[in-house]
Write a protein that holds these residues in place. Structure first.
Motif, short mmCIF file in Angstrom:
data_model
loop_
_atom_site.label_atom_id
_atom_site.label_comp_id
_atom_site.label_asym_id
_atom_site.label_seq_id
_atom_site.Cartn_x
_atom_site.Cartn_y
_atom_site.Cartn_z
N ALA A 15 -5.59 2.54 -2.20
CA ALA A 15 -6.76 2.82 -1.36
C ALA A 15 -7.69 1.61 -1.30
N GLN A 63 0.83 -1.21 0.00
CA GLN A 63 0.00 0.00 0.00
C GLN A 63 0.87 1.26 0.00
N THR A 92 -5.75 4.63 -6.40
CA THR A 92 -6.96 3.83 -6.25
C THR A 92 -6.63 2.40 -5.85
N THR A 148 -10.55 8.56 -4.50
CA THR A 148 -9.62 8.13 -5.56
C THR A 148 -10.38 7.80 -6.84
N SER A 169 -11.78 12.19 4.59
CA SER A 169 -10.96 11.03 4.92
C SER A 169 -9.78 11.41 5.80
N GLN A 177 -11.78 7.74 1.43
CA GLN A 177 -10.59 7.94 0.59
C GLN A 177 -10.73 7.16 -0.72
N PHE A 178 -11.21 5.92 -0.64
CA PHE A 178 -11.37 5.11 -1.84
C PHE A 178 -12.33 5.78 -2.82
N GLN A 215 -6.13 -0.76 1.08
CA GLN A 215 -6.28 -0.24 2.43
C GLN A 215 -7.71 -0.47 2.94
N ALA A 268 -10.92 5.09 5.30
CA ALA A 268 -10.48 4.30 4.14
C ALA A 268 -11.56 4.28 3.05
#
Length: 193
Positions: free
Chosen positions: A50, A7, A47, A75, A112, A71-72, A53, A68
């Motif tokens: 993320a 990651q 991406t 992305t 995030s 954030q994903f 993660q 997480a």
């Protein structure tokens, strides 16, 4: 290779591509098409990292999981905005499709980053500069703020012109350097050697 190492390295590569693409002088030297393509490729590294993660996040540790997940989503929105930027470089009238996912992705990153910082503060304390987790979360949050600044400069006017291209590039450059530093700070010690 350990999942956390993977990651961190994926985030580091993605950050490096964003930093390169927006480094002062690079867009004028290499051209907007090359800079946009580097951001597009970098967004996929983000991406992928993320996604890994999020898959590894414990749903019972709510702030970390929500961080997480948010954030994903951010992305994915950056995949859309950077892909639209590559396309808009060719088809000028499509530039209006670049800013909305960029601004929304920046907002998702900011949420995030705040959630990640809150999760670290809950375990490390308000200011724990000697904690690598705290330092990485703080660097990440600074990167999220810089990407937000970038989004304000990247607003596309009705004429199809970016509101402040220098601010957009500088915000992305500073944010990418912060994300790179956060990824390297989070890298497990055994992977640093």
């Amino acid at each position: 290779m350990a999942p956390l190492t993977r990651q961190c390295l994926l985030f580091a590569v993605g950050s490096s591509l964003f930093a390169l693409a927006t480094m002062p002088g690079f867009p004028s030297w290499a051209g907007a098409g090359a800079a946009n393509a580097a951001c597009f490729v970098g967004s996929w590294f983000f991406t992928t990292a993320a996604g890994l993660q999020l898959a590894a996040a414990d749903r019972h540790r709510r702030p970390e999981w929500y961080s997480a997940a948010t954030q994903f989503v951010g992305t994915l929105l950056f995949n859309l905005s950077t892909g639209a930027a590559v396309w808009a470089h060719v088809v000028t009238e499509q530039r209006r499709y670049v800013w909305t996912p960029d601004a929304t992705g920046s907002l998702a990153f900011l949420i995030s980053g705040v959630l990640a910082m809150a999760a670290v503060i809950a375990t490390s304390g308000l200011v724990a500069v000697r904690s690598r987790a705290w330092l990485a979360a703080a660097l990440n949050l600074m990167g999220c703020l810089a990407f937000g600044v970038s989004a304000t400069g990247a607003f596309i006017r009705e004429s199809g012109v970016t509101a402040d291209e220098r601010l957009a590039n500088l915000g992305t450059f500073v944010g990418a350097l912060c994300f790179l530093a956060a990824a390297l700070t989070s890298l497990p010690r055994s992977s640093r050697r």
